[in-house]
Design a protein around this motif. Structure first.
Motif, PDB file in Angstrom:
ATOM      1  N   ASP A  14     -30.244  38.536  13.944  1.00 26.97           N
ATOM      2  CA  ASP A  14     -28.777  37.835  13.787  1.00 26.97           C
ATOM      3  C   ASP A  14     -29.117  35.943  13.913  1.00 26.97           C
ATOM      4  O   ASP A  14     -29.802  35.531  14.635  1.00 26.97           O
ATOM      5  CB  ASP A  14     -27.977  38.035  15.075  1.00 26.97           C
ATOM      6  CG  ASP A  14     -26.617  37.356  14.835  1.00 26.97           C
ATOM      7  OD1 ASP A  14     -26.470  36.264  15.277  1.00 26.97           O
ATOM      8  OD2 ASP A  14     -25.775  38.037  14.502  1.00 26.97           O
ATOM      9  N   SER A  37     -23.195  31.115  10.246  1.00 28.30           N
ATOM     10  CA  SER A  37     -22.436  32.063  10.913  1.00 28.30           C
ATOM     11  C   SER A  37     -22.686  33.454   9.944  1.00 28.30           C
ATOM     12  O   SER A  37     -23.025  33.481   8.816  1.00 28.30           O
ATOM     13  CB  SER A  37     -21.274  31.938  11.072  1.00 28.30           C
ATOM     14  OG  SER A  37     -20.574  31.686   9.958  1.00 28.30           O
ATOM     15  N   ARG A  38     -22.141  34.428  10.686  1.00 24.59           N
ATOM     16  CA  ARG A  38     -21.988  35.556   9.826  1.00 24.59           C
ATOM     17  C   ARG A  38     -21.163  35.601   8.660  1.00 24.59           C
ATOM     18  O   ARG A  38     -21.445  36.156   7.460  1.00 24.59           O
ATOM     19  CB  ARG A  38     -21.766  36.953  10.835  1.00 24.59           C
ATOM     20  CG  ARG A  38     -22.635  37.309  11.915  1.00 24.59           C
ATOM     21  CD  ARG A  38     -22.369  38.515  12.804  1.00 24.59           C
ATOM     22  NE  ARG A  38     -21.417  38.337  13.464  1.00 24.59           N
ATOM     23  CZ  ARG A  38     -21.381  37.766  14.794  1.00 24.59           C
ATOM     24  NH1 ARG A  38     -22.657  37.353  15.276  1.00 24.59           N
ATOM     25  NH2 ARG A  38     -20.291  37.590  15.530  1.00 24.59           N
ATOM     26  N   LEU A  40     -17.443  33.882   8.971  1.00 23.94           N
ATOM     27  CA  LEU A  40     -16.544  32.764   9.507  1.00 23.94           C
ATOM     28  C   LEU A  40     -15.239  32.570   8.587  1.00 23.94           C
ATOM     29  O   LEU A  40     -14.446  32.045   8.944  1.00 23.94           O
ATOM     30  CB  LEU A  40     -17.523  31.352   9.576  1.00 23.94           C
ATOM     31  CG  LEU A  40     -18.217  31.266  10.880  1.00 23.94           C
ATOM     32  CD1 LEU A  40     -18.729  29.648  10.705  1.00 23.94           C
ATOM     33  CD2 LEU A  40     -17.343  31.252  11.971  1.00 23.94           C
ATOM     34  N   THR A 431     -16.487  27.608  24.628  1.00 23.98           N
ATOM     35  CA  THR A 431     -17.832  28.208  24.030  1.00 23.98           C
ATOM     36  C   THR A 431     -19.004  27.413  24.560  1.00 23.98           C
ATOM     37  O   THR A 431     -18.905  26.391  25.490  1.00 23.98           O
ATOM     38  CB  THR A 431     -17.905  28.216  22.480  1.00 23.98           C
ATOM     39  OG1 THR A 431     -19.125  28.985  22.094  1.00 23.98           O
ATOM     40  CG2 THR A 431     -17.755  26.915  21.568  1.00 23.98           C
ATOM     41  N   GLU A 460     -15.506  32.527  24.192  1.00 26.71           N
ATOM     42  CA  GLU A 460     -16.376  33.156  23.272  1.00 26.71           C
ATOM     43  C   GLU A 460     -17.857  32.287  23.505  1.00 26.71           C
ATOM     44  O   GLU A 460     -18.110  31.199  22.988  1.00 26.71           O
ATOM     45  CB  GLU A 460     -15.821  32.925  21.816  1.00 26.71           C
ATOM     46  CG  GLU A 460     -14.585  33.745  21.323  1.00 26.71           C
ATOM     47  CD  GLU A 460     -14.783  35.152  21.572  1.00 26.71           C
ATOM     48  OE1 GLU A 460     -16.157  35.637  21.528  1.00 26.71           O
ATOM     49  OE2 GLU A 460     -13.979  35.889  21.367  1.00 26.71           O
ATOM     50  N   ARG A 462     -20.710  32.634  22.108  1.00 24.57           N
ATOM     51  CA  ARG A 462     -21.375  32.190  21.028  1.00 24.57           C
ATOM     52  C   ARG A 462     -20.303  31.296  20.165  1.00 24.57           C
ATOM     53  O   ARG A 462     -19.110  31.522  19.713  1.00 24.57           O
ATOM     54  CB  ARG A 462     -21.697  33.223  19.887  1.00 24.57           C
ATOM     55  CG  ARG A 462     -22.930  34.285  20.634  1.00 24.57           C
ATOM     56  CD  ARG A 462     -22.915  35.450  19.842  1.00 24.57           C
ATOM     57  NE  ARG A 462     -23.009  35.426  18.493  1.00 24.57           N
ATOM     58  CZ  ARG A 462     -23.957  35.860  17.701  1.00 24.57           C
ATOM     59  NH1 ARG A 462     -24.935  36.519  18.216  1.00 24.57           N
ATOM     60  NH2 ARG A 462     -23.987  35.707  16.508  1.00 24.57           N
ATOM     61  N   ASP A 464     -20.485  30.590  16.730  1.00 26.10           N
ATOM     62  CA  ASP A 464     -19.899  30.908  15.652  1.00 26.10           C
ATOM     63  C   ASP A 464     -18.546  32.128  16.024  1.00 26.10           C
ATOM     64  O   ASP A 464     -17.506  32.098  14.999  1.00 26.10           O
ATOM     65  CB  ASP A 464     -20.850  31.910  14.803  1.00 26.10           C
ATOM     66  CG  ASP A 464     -21.534  33.094  15.683  1.00 26.10           C
ATOM     67  OD1 ASP A 464     -21.452  32.953  16.991  1.00 26.10           O
ATOM     68  OD2 ASP A 464     -22.399  33.638  14.840  1.00 26.10           O
ATOM     69  N   ASP A 465     -18.610  32.802  16.987  1.00 24.97           N
ATOM     70  CA  ASP A 465     -17.591  33.618  17.519  1.00 24.97           C
ATOM     71  C   ASP A 465     -16.250  32.897  17.899  1.00 24.97           C
ATOM     72  O   ASP A 465     -15.220  33.195  17.678  1.00 24.97           O
ATOM     73  CB  ASP A 465     -17.945  34.752  18.515  1.00 24.97           C
ATOM     74  CG  ASP A 465     -19.005  35.550  18.199  1.00 24.97           C
ATOM     75  OD1 ASP A 465     -19.006  35.812  16.783  1.00 24.97           O
ATOM     76  OD2 ASP A 465     -19.792  36.104  19.095  1.00 24.97           O
ATOM     77  N   GLU A 468     -14.721  31.586  14.749  1.00 28.92           N
ATOM     78  CA  GLU A 468     -13.807  32.561  14.235  1.00 28.92           C
ATOM     79  C   GLU A 468     -12.653  32.936  14.766  1.00 28.92           C
ATOM     80  O   GLU A 468     -11.723  33.245  14.331  1.00 28.92           O
ATOM     81  CB  GLU A 468     -14.840  33.798  14.074  1.00 28.92           C
ATOM     82  CG  GLU A 468     -14.560  35.100  13.378  1.00 28.92           C
ATOM     83  CD  GLU A 468     -14.440  35.196  11.935  1.00 28.92           C
ATOM     84  OE1 GLU A 468     -13.489  36.020  11.431  1.00 28.92           O
ATOM     85  OE2 GLU A 468     -15.083  34.324  11.198  1.00 28.92           O
ATOM     86  N   ALA A 469     -12.845  32.932  16.120  1.00 27.07           N
ATOM     87  CA  ALA A 469     -11.539  33.361  16.984  1.00 27.07           C
ATOM     88  C   ALA A 469     -10.480  32.265  16.858  1.00 27.07           C
ATOM     89  O   ALA A 469      -9.273  32.476  16.756  1.00 27.07           O
ATOM     90  CB  ALA A 469     -12.165  33.257  18.456  1.00 27.07           C
ATOM     91  N   THR A 472      -8.870  32.497  13.417  1.00 29.09           N
ATOM     92  CA  THR A 472      -8.152  33.708  13.504  1.00 29.09           C
ATOM     93  C   THR A 472      -6.756  33.207  14.058  1.00 29.09           C
ATOM     94  O   THR A 472      -5.656  33.562  13.633  1.00 29.09           O
ATOM     95  CB  THR A 472      -8.484  34.822  14.006  1.00 29.09           C
ATOM     96  OG1 THR A 472      -9.877  35.280  13.226  1.00 29.09           O
ATOM     97  CG2 THR A 472      -7.672  36.063  14.064  1.00 29.09           C
TER      98      THR A 472
END
Length: 504
Positions: A14, A37-38, A40, A431, A460, A462, A464-465, A468-469, A472
């Motif tokens: 990851d 990030s994965r 984003l 974070t 979160e 992480r 990147d999470d 993302e959060a 969102t």
């Protein structure tokens, strides 16, 4: 494409896990965050003329740069200090005192140092002077810290400069009680690179404090002191007056001191120091200042009063009243360097000034990295910086709903920082960045809950999470709602977020 060597333990796959593992044993100030990030869902590429360098594309150069970074990482980091200039003086003496080869403008203060340094550099460059700029910390790459003619030095030049001074560094190490620190070596590298260029003038930002900072081996023709507030209180003092005592150490005999607006007790300390060394003082609000400012598309329009007169219709592509005041300080510093106010009272060429300010960039300071929803990065890491950021984002963007992403460092006044943002954040996602100095996300969340209430806090761990959060949450308002995201709390958090957002 090169094949991956066989390994029984392939390690993490990851990207964020790789980032964390890579940074675990490295000084955070040497971190050059490479992971994306994965996903984003952030579709924003880097702007034209990005002031932050990427990793070298040449694999050999990249390996050589990593080797230098690792060697520097083995030294004391910037948070571990022995308050003395003895080691850096010994090294520079062996190197032939490169810091004496050019005049300099020396900058200290609590907030606004790097932005002010960048503005001073832009102004000087516009007057056809070769400049060297030394600032800290970096946003993404350690090579950012040393700039020539407005651009970070190349990785090749950074490596060459390190290798040139390395034997002398080792020599001094054997003669001193403590080895030279990470910051001391970088400071010597900057001074050596400037002398080698050669530059016409150096713009030098202190690392911390002033009196015993490694940069305080220069005798700045102009000493600039940006606004002082409480930060690094364990090192510099617990009151503005005590902190001012440390920072006023950069004021040298017969210099000109450009003083931003300060708390009264701090200003009195600096003025006393100026009298003691027979320095000339230019005070914001007295000899120079901001006459007017209006929000404009992409920044603000200013009228500045300098030491030589008024400078109208100055476009500054940065947001916030604090940046307007930084611009006034930068202009006064350059005027002082050119003798305006002492040798003559003529203003500098207005068109040159306008062009210089219009070219200024300050990565990680109210920097927009995505639209729809808008994501803004700001490296505020203390309450005073947070208050300035909160005012700036409110004035410049007018978000209908703003979500914060906060990752702070241990030892900071995180309650004061969060309290400054509480009125403008609808929700906050707490974070941590990959640095070993990062505050634990759950510990930060506990403080955030006390400030915001549990219903407005999301955790979160992480980064990147967390991004993302936050995106969102902002998108829940709908495409045309005017919601936004502000990422803040630490230069390291902003640097990592900058790459995560731009590589998605």
């Amino acid at each position: 494409m090169s094949e991956r060597p066989e390994n029984d333990d392939p390690g993490p796959t990851d990207p964020f896990d790789e980032l964390v593992q890579a940074e675990t044993n490295r000084d955070p100030d040497l971190a050059v965050i490479e992971a994306g990030s994965r996903t984003l869902r952030a579709q924003a590429g880097p702007p034209q003329g990005d002031a932050v360098p990427a990793r070298p594309s040449d694999p050999e150069v990249d390996r050589a740069l990593r080797a230098v970074e690792e060697e520097l990482a083995g030294r004391w980091g910037e948070t571990k200090l022995d308050p003395s200039v003895q080691r850096i003086e010994a090294l520079l003496d062996i190197l032939g005192s490169p810091q004496r080869a050019y005049p300099s403008i020396h900058i200290t203060g609590t907030n606004g140092k790097t932005s002010t340094a960048r503005m001073i550099e832009a102004l000087l460059t516009s007057f056809d002077l070769r400049t060297g700029r030394y600032t800290s910390p970096h946003v993404q790459s350690v090579t950012e810290r040393i700039s020539l003619d407005g651009s970070p030095i190349s990785a090749e030049r950074f490596i060459e400069t390190y290798r040139d001074i390395a034997p002398y560094v080792e020599m001094v190490d054997t003669q001193q009680q403590y080895r030279l620190s990470f910051f001391e070596v970088l400071t010597a590298m900057a001074f050596a690179a400037f002398a080698d260029a050669p530059v016409d003038i150096a713009v030098v930002e202190v690392g911390m404090g002033g009196t015993w900072d490694a940069t305080n081996v220069i005798d700045g023709d102009v000493a600039v002191i940006t606004p002082i507030a409480l930060d690094h209180t364990d090192r510099l003092g617990e009151t503005p007056e005590q902190i001012a005592g440390e920072k006023s150490g950069i004021i040298k005999k017969d210099a000109t001191v450009v003083l931003a607006q300060q708390p009264v007790d701090a200003a009195s300390v600096m003025l006393k120091r100026a009298v003691e060394v027979d320095a000339t003082v230019a005070r914001e609000g007295m000899e120079f200042g901001v006459l007017s400012r209006e929000v404009a598309v992409g920044g603000q329009m200013l009228t500045l009063r300098g030491l030589g007169g008024e400078y109208p219709e100055i476009f500054l592509p940065l947001y916030g009243a604090h940046q307007a005041h930084n611009a006034a300080v930068a202009l006064a510093a350059v005027e002082a360097f050119f003798g305006v106010g002492s040798e003559h009272a003529r203003p500098l060429d207005i068109e040159t000034i306008r062009g210089a300010f219009a070219s200024v960039a300050s990565p990680g300071r109210m920097e927009v990295v995505r639209r729809s929803p808008t994501v803004v990065l700001d490296a505020a890491h203390n309450p005073a910086g947070a208050r300035a950021a909160a005012e700036a984002v409110t004035e410049a963007f007018g978000f209908s709903r703003l979500v914060g992403v906060v990752g702070a460092s241990d030892g900071k006044d995180v309650r004061g920082l969060l309290e400054a943002f509480e009125p403008i954040f609808a929700e906050v996602v707490v974070t941590r960045n990959s640095s070993h100095r990062a505050m634990d996300a759950d510990e930060l969340a506990a403080v955030a809950v006390e400030v915001f209430g549990a219903e407005r806090v999301q955790v979160e761990p992480r980064l990147d999470d967390a991004l993302e959060a936050a995106i969102t949450l902002a998108e829940e308002e709908g495409e045309f709602s005017g919601a936004g995201v502000l990422v803040t709390g630490s230069v390291i958090t902003v640097g990592e977020a900058r790459l995560l957002m731009r590589r998605s």
